[in-house]
Motif scaffolding. Structure first.
Motif, PDB file in Angstrom:
ATOM      1  N   PRO A  22      36.051  -0.133 -30.780  1.00  0.00           N
ATOM      2  CA  PRO A  22      37.306   0.520 -30.398  1.00  0.00           C
ATOM      3  C   PRO A  22      37.199   2.024 -30.607  1.00  0.00           C
ATOM      4  CG  PRO A  22      37.683  -1.322 -31.910  1.00  0.00           C
ATOM      5  CD  PRO A  22      36.199  -1.135 -31.820  1.00  0.00           C
ATOM      6  N   SER A  23      37.814   2.801 -29.709  1.00  0.00           N
ATOM      7  CA  SER A  23      37.605   4.251 -29.753  1.00  0.00           C
ATOM      8  C   SER A  23      38.140   4.896 -31.020  1.00  0.00           C
ATOM      9  CB  SER A  23      38.222   4.895 -28.519  1.00  0.00           C
ATOM     10  OG  SER A  23      39.590   4.623 -28.516  1.00  0.00           O
ATOM     11  N   GLY A  24      39.078   4.228 -31.721  1.00  0.00           N
ATOM     12  CA  GLY A  24      39.636   4.835 -32.931  1.00  0.00           C
ATOM     13  C   GLY A  24      38.810   4.586 -34.193  1.00  0.00           C
ATOM     14  N   LEU A  58      36.220   1.300 -20.428  1.00  0.00           N
ATOM     15  CA  LEU A  58      36.713   2.251 -21.428  1.00  0.00           C
ATOM     16  C   LEU A  58      38.240   2.319 -21.400  1.00  0.00           C
ATOM     17  CD1 LEU A  58      34.096   5.108 -20.852  1.00  0.00           C
ATOM     18  CD2 LEU A  58      34.437   3.822 -22.975  1.00  0.00           C
ATOM     19  N   PRO A  59      38.857   2.827 -22.483  1.00  0.00           N
ATOM     20  CA  PRO A  59      40.314   2.990 -22.480  1.00  0.00           C
ATOM     21  C   PRO A  59      40.746   3.967 -21.377  1.00  0.00           C
ATOM     22  CG  PRO A  59      39.369   3.483 -24.657  1.00  0.00           C
ATOM     23  CD  PRO A  59      38.224   3.257 -23.728  1.00  0.00           C
ATOM     24  N   ASP A  60      42.000   3.812 -20.931  1.00  0.00           N
ATOM     25  CA  ASP A  60      42.530   4.631 -19.829  1.00  0.00           C
ATOM     26  C   ASP A  60      42.311   6.128 -20.043  1.00  0.00           C
ATOM     27  OD1 ASP A  60      43.353   2.365 -18.670  1.00  0.00           O
ATOM     28  OD2 ASP A  60      45.512   2.673 -18.975  1.00  0.00           O
ATOM     29  N   ASP A  64      40.234   8.465 -17.591  1.00  0.00           N
ATOM     30  CA  ASP A  64      40.870   9.604 -16.943  1.00  0.00           C
ATOM     31  C   ASP A  64      40.048  10.881 -17.189  1.00  0.00           C
ATOM     32  OD1 ASP A  64      43.108  10.955 -15.595  1.00  0.00           O
ATOM     33  OD2 ASP A  64      43.387  11.886 -17.573  1.00  0.00           O
ATOM     34  N   LEU A  65      39.576  11.037 -18.422  1.00  0.00           N
ATOM     35  CA  LEU A  65      38.774  12.222 -18.759  1.00  0.00           C
ATOM     36  C   LEU A  65      37.504  12.266 -17.899  1.00  0.00           C
ATOM     37  CD1 LEU A  65      38.792  14.612 -20.843  1.00  0.00           C
ATOM     38  CD2 LEU A  65      37.192  13.237 -22.196  1.00  0.00           C
TER      39      LEU A  65
END
Ligand SMILES: O=c1ccn([C@H]2C[C@H](O)[C@@H](CO)O2)c(=O)[nH]1
Length: 194
Positions: A22-24, A58-60, A64-65
């Protein structure tokens, strides 16, 4: 190292994205988790950095990035190399700054996309970065930042993410620290010896 994973055209092994953390997840925990679970770190194969996942997973916010880095790439000014690069830099307050490579007839004056994005952000008063996404037109091969850009990114922290992407939907994520170990840092100028 044999991972038993699909291999793309450039000889780079693909790692299933389901193993992405998870990205966090805090950085030191990420490394420990990867090691304890046998999860692969980004691998280098035939001198190329291995792809570790698919952008679609990947997360939104990161997708987006990455999309914004593709947008930045369309503005590249690269008549000499014809090698377009785009960068999208995410600050801690959620602002995104774009950069593209800008070349010059005096070749050594050209500037990379990453450095352009960092300089633009800093000149707008932003110095706290969360992530940068980089893309080129390469397919099935991610672009990794040049040594100079790694040093420039490190100036603003070692513990943030660099998403190195291919133009066809793959990525590898590493931190600035991982990309430039044993580096010379701003704090080195402040040692008690000086
Ligand atoms: O990470 C990189 C690598 C290369 N370039 C640019 C510099 C030059 O304009 C072109 C070819 O090296 O690509 C970047 O912008 N970023």
């Amino acid at each position: 190292m044999k991972l038993g994973l699909p291999t793309c055209a450039s000889g780079v092994r693909l790692k299933p994205s389901s193993t992405a953390l998870p990205s966090g997840t805090p950085r030191h925990t990420q490394t420990q988790l990867r090691k304890s679970s046998g999860m692969a770190e980004p691998q280098v194969s035939k001198g190329k950095l291995a792809i570790t996942g698919a952008v679609k997973d990947l997360p939104d916010s990161i997708r987006d990035l990455i999309q914004r880095s593709h947008q930045a790439k369309t503005l590249a000014y690269c008549p000499y190399s014809n090698f377009r690069v785009g960068a999208a830099l995410l600050t801690e307050d959620g602002t995104v700054f774009l950069g593209c490579n800008v070349e010059n007839a005096c070749y050594n004056l050209g500037i990379c996309a990453e450095r352009n994005a960092v300089s633009t952000a800093v000149s707008q008063g932003q110095k706290r970065f969360k992530a940068i996404a980089i893309t080129s037109d390469l397919k099935k091969q991610v672009i990794s930042p040049c040594g100079g850009c790694r040093q420039v990114m490190l100036e603003f922290g070692a513990d943030w993410d660099v998403y190195m992407t291919s133009s066809d939907g793959f990525y590898t994520r590493m931190t600035v620290q991982e990309l430039l170990p044993l580096s010379f840092r701003p704090e080195d100028l402040k040692s008690e010896e000086n």
